[in-house]
Design an enzyme around this catalytic site. Structure first.
Site, PDB file in Angstrom:
ATOM      1  N   LYS A  15       0.820  -1.256   0.105  1.00  0.00           N
ATOM      2  CA  LYS A  15       0.109  -0.116  -0.012  1.00  0.00           C
ATOM      3  C   LYS A  15       0.863   1.254   0.015  1.00  0.00           C
ATOM      4  CE  LYS A  15      -2.069  -1.056   4.030  1.00  0.00           C
ATOM      5  NZ  LYS A  15      -1.486  -2.274   4.317  1.00  0.00           N
ATOM      6  N   ARG A  90     -10.137   0.842   8.302  1.00  0.00           N
ATOM      7  CA  ARG A  90      -9.682  -0.531   8.677  1.00  0.00           C
ATOM      8  C   ARG A  90     -10.793  -1.424   9.425  1.00  0.00           C
ATOM      9  NH1 ARG A  90      -3.341  -1.309   9.248  1.00  0.00           N
ATOM     10  NH2 ARG A  90      -3.054   0.680   8.226  1.00  0.00           N
ATOM     11  N   ARG A 130      11.723  -4.892   5.272  1.00  0.00           N
ATOM     12  CA  ARG A 130      11.633  -3.455   5.011  1.00  0.00           C
ATOM     13  C   ARG A 130      12.416  -2.692   5.957  1.00  0.00           C
ATOM     14  NH1 ARG A 130       5.550  -1.452   5.395  1.00  0.00           N
ATOM     15  NH2 ARG A 130       5.949  -2.544   7.348  1.00  0.00           N
ATOM     16  N   ARG A 163      10.742  -0.489  11.298  1.00  0.00           N
ATOM     17  CA  ARG A 163       9.728  -0.268  12.279  1.00  0.00           C
ATOM     18  C   ARG A 163       9.800  -1.413  13.482  1.00  0.00           C
ATOM     19  NH1 ARG A 163       4.620   0.535   8.263  1.00  0.00           N
ATOM     20  NH2 ARG A 163       3.530  -0.666   9.827  1.00  0.00           N
ATOM     21  N   ARG A 174      -0.961  -8.704  13.433  1.00  0.00           N
ATOM     22  CA  ARG A 174      -1.381  -7.676  12.430  1.00  0.00           C
ATOM     23  C   ARG A 174      -2.284  -8.661  11.508  1.00  0.00           C
ATOM     24  NH1 ARG A 174       4.015  -5.058  11.019  1.00  0.00           N
ATOM     25  NH2 ARG A 174       2.816  -3.789   9.409  1.00  0.00           N
TER      26      ARG A 174
HETATM   27  P1  AP5 Z   1       4.688  -1.323   1.758  1.00  0.00           P
HETATM   28  O1  AP5 Z   1       4.582  -0.629   0.619  1.00  0.00           O
HETATM   29  O2  AP5 Z   1       5.509  -0.655   3.095  1.00  0.00           O
HETATM   30  O3  AP5 Z   1       3.648  -2.261   2.378  1.00  0.00           O
HETATM   31  P2  AP5 Z   1       2.170  -1.857   3.240  1.00  0.00           P
HETATM   32  O4  AP5 Z   1       0.946  -2.471   2.759  1.00  0.00           O
HETATM   33  O5  AP5 Z   1       2.299  -0.351   3.349  1.00  0.00           O
HETATM   34  O6  AP5 Z   1       2.504  -2.423   4.698  1.00  0.00           O
HETATM   35  P3  AP5 Z   1       2.350  -1.720   6.060  1.00  0.00           P
HETATM   36  O7  AP5 Z   1       3.118  -2.738   7.041  1.00  0.00           O
HETATM   37  O8  AP5 Z   1       2.680  -0.257   6.108  1.00  0.00           O
HETATM   38  O9  AP5 Z   1       0.740  -2.051   6.251  1.00  0.00           O
HETATM   39  P4  AP5 Z   1       0.103  -2.037   7.682  1.00  0.00           P
HETATM   40  O10 AP5 Z   1      -1.350  -1.759   7.293  1.00  0.00           O
HETATM   41  O11 AP5 Z   1       0.336  -3.310   8.339  1.00  0.00           O
HETATM   42  O12 AP5 Z   1       0.782  -0.979   8.505  1.00  0.00           O
HETATM   43  P5  AP5 Z   1       0.459   0.511   8.704  1.00  0.00           P
HETATM   44  O13 AP5 Z   1       1.641   1.386   8.824  1.00  0.00           O
HETATM   45  O14 AP5 Z   1      -0.513   1.122   8.014  1.00  0.00           O
HETATM   46  O15 AP5 Z   1       5.919  -2.711   1.429  1.00  0.00           O
HETATM   47  C1  AP5 Z   1       6.114  -3.456   2.440  1.00  0.00           C
HETATM   48  C2  AP5 Z   1       7.464  -4.092   2.192  1.00  0.00           C
HETATM   49  O16 AP5 Z   1       7.468  -4.869   0.889  1.00  0.00           O
HETATM   50  C3  AP5 Z   1       8.580  -2.990   1.513  1.00  0.00           C
HETATM   51  O17 AP5 Z   1       9.874  -3.466   2.151  1.00  0.00           O
HETATM   52  C4  AP5 Z   1       8.443  -2.960   0.090  1.00  0.00           C
HETATM   53  O18 AP5 Z   1       9.773  -2.401  -0.440  1.00  0.00           O
HETATM   54  C5  AP5 Z   1       8.055  -4.429  -0.388  1.00  0.00           C
HETATM   55  N1  AP5 Z   1       7.214  -4.385  -1.535  1.00  0.00           N
HETATM   56  C6  AP5 Z   1       6.203  -3.620  -1.772  1.00  0.00           C
HETATM   57  N2  AP5 Z   1       5.709  -3.945  -3.067  1.00  0.00           N
HETATM   58  C7  AP5 Z   1       6.434  -5.131  -3.301  1.00  0.00           C
HETATM   59  C8  AP5 Z   1       6.074  -5.892  -4.323  1.00  0.00           C
HETATM   60  N3  AP5 Z   1       5.368  -5.792  -5.244  1.00  0.00           N
HETATM   61  N4  AP5 Z   1       7.095  -6.897  -4.424  1.00  0.00           N
HETATM   62  C9  AP5 Z   1       7.917  -7.202  -3.460  1.00  0.00           C
HETATM   63  N5  AP5 Z   1       8.431  -6.263  -2.290  1.00  0.00           N
HETATM   64  C10 AP5 Z   1       7.358  -5.187  -2.306  1.00  0.00           C
HETATM   65  O19 AP5 Z   1      -0.128   0.464  10.276  1.00  0.00           O
HETATM   66  C11 AP5 Z   1       0.517   0.315  11.375  1.00  0.00           C
HETATM   67  C12 AP5 Z   1      -0.423   0.005  12.572  1.00  0.00           C
HETATM   68  O20 AP5 Z   1      -0.768   1.293  12.892  1.00  0.00           O
HETATM   69  C13 AP5 Z   1      -1.362  -1.017  12.456  1.00  0.00           C
HETATM   70  O21 AP5 Z   1      -1.181  -2.175  12.803  1.00  0.00           O
HETATM   71  C14 AP5 Z   1      -2.470  -0.332  13.487  1.00  0.00           C
HETATM   72  O22 AP5 Z   1      -1.923  -0.730  14.970  1.00  0.00           O
HETATM   73  C15 AP5 Z   1      -2.015   1.036  13.528  1.00  0.00           C
HETATM   74  N6  AP5 Z   1      -3.314   1.781  12.614  1.00  0.00           N
HETATM   75  C16 AP5 Z   1      -2.875   2.280  11.142  1.00  0.00           C
HETATM   76  N7  AP5 Z   1      -4.113   2.788  10.485  1.00  0.00           N
HETATM   77  C17 AP5 Z   1      -5.052   2.530  11.448  1.00  0.00           C
HETATM   78  C18 AP5 Z   1      -6.533   2.670  11.462  1.00  0.00           C
HETATM   79  N8  AP5 Z   1      -7.029   2.914  10.291  1.00  0.00           N
HETATM   80  N9  AP5 Z   1      -7.242   2.267  12.569  1.00  0.00           N
HETATM   81  C19 AP5 Z   1      -6.470   1.838  13.545  1.00  0.00           C
HETATM   82  N10 AP5 Z   1      -5.153   1.602  13.772  1.00  0.00           N
HETATM   83  C20 AP5 Z   1      -4.354   1.778  12.801  1.00  0.00           C
HETATM   84 MG    MG Z   2       2.294   1.259   4.940  1.00  0.00          MG
END
Ligand code: AP5
Ligand code: MG
Length: 217
Positions: A15, A90, A130, A163, A174
């Site tokens: 994402k 979410r 990552r 992270r 997660r």
């Molecule tokens: P990346 O692009 O960083 O993936 P992502 O989908 O953004 O993953 P996240 O871990 O950020 O998602 P998440 O939803 O768990 O965490 P968030 O920060 O939103 O890519 C990942 C890796 O893969 C990278 O190394 C990249 O280079 C590689 N990659 C990308 N595309 C690739 C491909 N096609 N092929 C190969 N490699 C690839 O949320 C964190 C925490 O915050 C949550 O757990 C929760 O506690 C809280 N939170 C966030 N939003 C909310 C909400 N709305 N409500 C409540 N709590 C929330």
């Molecule tokens: Mg992300």
């Protein structure tokens, strides 16, 4: 009518990688709730302290907190031409909150949702490998998306960081949270006819090409 692009999918599905690119492409703000919450944590605000407790356990941050953070962000000037949501909503409750905030702000918006479809087992390796830049937020992967100089951001030259929730144990929690609380809202977006499913199990460039097809459409 302003466009709102909503990106959904399991942890590590790509994402952040794709929405950062899309934000440059469309010149719209990239609103990443995870990053907004991590900024609160870094600033040691009361919201940050509460958010950290949940993030470290792989759970959703309380809905009132995330609703407040998102509303403040959507009120900013740069979000008045549309915006890209990365990781919000979410849960069904958050989906209703988004609709309510959009009504309150009164911007005439059309929501378009993207679901990054990929099996969870392919994602742990992406997460633990990552790294990201603490200055510009650019995302890397030490296996599949390496920086030019090991450990340094290509743009800022800063030391890359990992992270705290990118370990195998928290990643598994997660995934459970995602399956139980986030996945059900895909049906809601599907029933409204606004959901596009993207095959996220392919190269970054191939995923981008699929996303772009729907954007230009
Ligand atoms: P990346 O692009 O960083 O993936 P992502 O989908 O953004 O993953 P996240 O871990 O950020 O998602 P998440 O939803 O768990 O965490 P968030 O920060 O939103 O890519 C990942 C890796 O893969 C990278 O190394 C990249 O280079 C590689 N990659 C990308 N595309 C690739 C491909 N096609 N092929 C190969 N490699 C690839 O949320 C964190 C925490 O915050 C949550 O757990 C929760 O506690 C809280 N939170 C966030 N939003 C909310 C909400 N709305 N409500 C409540 N709590 C929330
Ligand atoms: Mg992300």
């Amino acid at each position: 009518m302003k466009k709102v692009y909503i990106f959904m999918g399991p942890p590590g599905c790509g994402k952040g990688t794709q929405t950062a690119h899309l934000a440059d492409f469309l010149n719209l703000p990239h609103i990443d709730t995870g990053a907004l919450l991590r900024a609160e944590i870094a600033a040691e605000t009361p919201d940050g302290i509460e958010a950290k407790r949940k993030i470290d356990k792989g759970q959703l941050v309380p809905v009132e907190l995330v609703g407040r953070v998102i509303k403040n962000r959507l009120l900013k000037e740069d979000a008045q031409n549309g915006y890209i949501l990365d990781g919000f909503p979410r849960s069904m409750e958050q989906t209703k909150i988004l609709e309510r905030i959009q009504e309150e702000i009164g911007l005439d918006v059309q929501n378009v949702a993207f679901y990054f479809d990929i099996e969870n087992h392919a994602l742990v390796e992406r997460l633990v490998n990552r790294r990201s830049c603490p200055v510009c937020g650019k995302i890397y992967n030490i296996i599949s998306n390496k920086p030019k100089v090991e450990g340094k951001c290509d743009i800022e030259g800063a030391d890359l960081i990992q992270r705290t929730d990118d370990n195998e144990e928290t990643a598994k929690l997660r995934f459970i949270t995602y399956e139980e609380q986030t996945k059900p809202i895909l049906d809601y977006f599907r029933s409204k006819g606004i959901l596009h499913t993207i095959n996220a199990d392919q190269s970054i460039e191939a995923v981008w090409n699929e996303v772009k097809e729907f954007i230009i459409d």
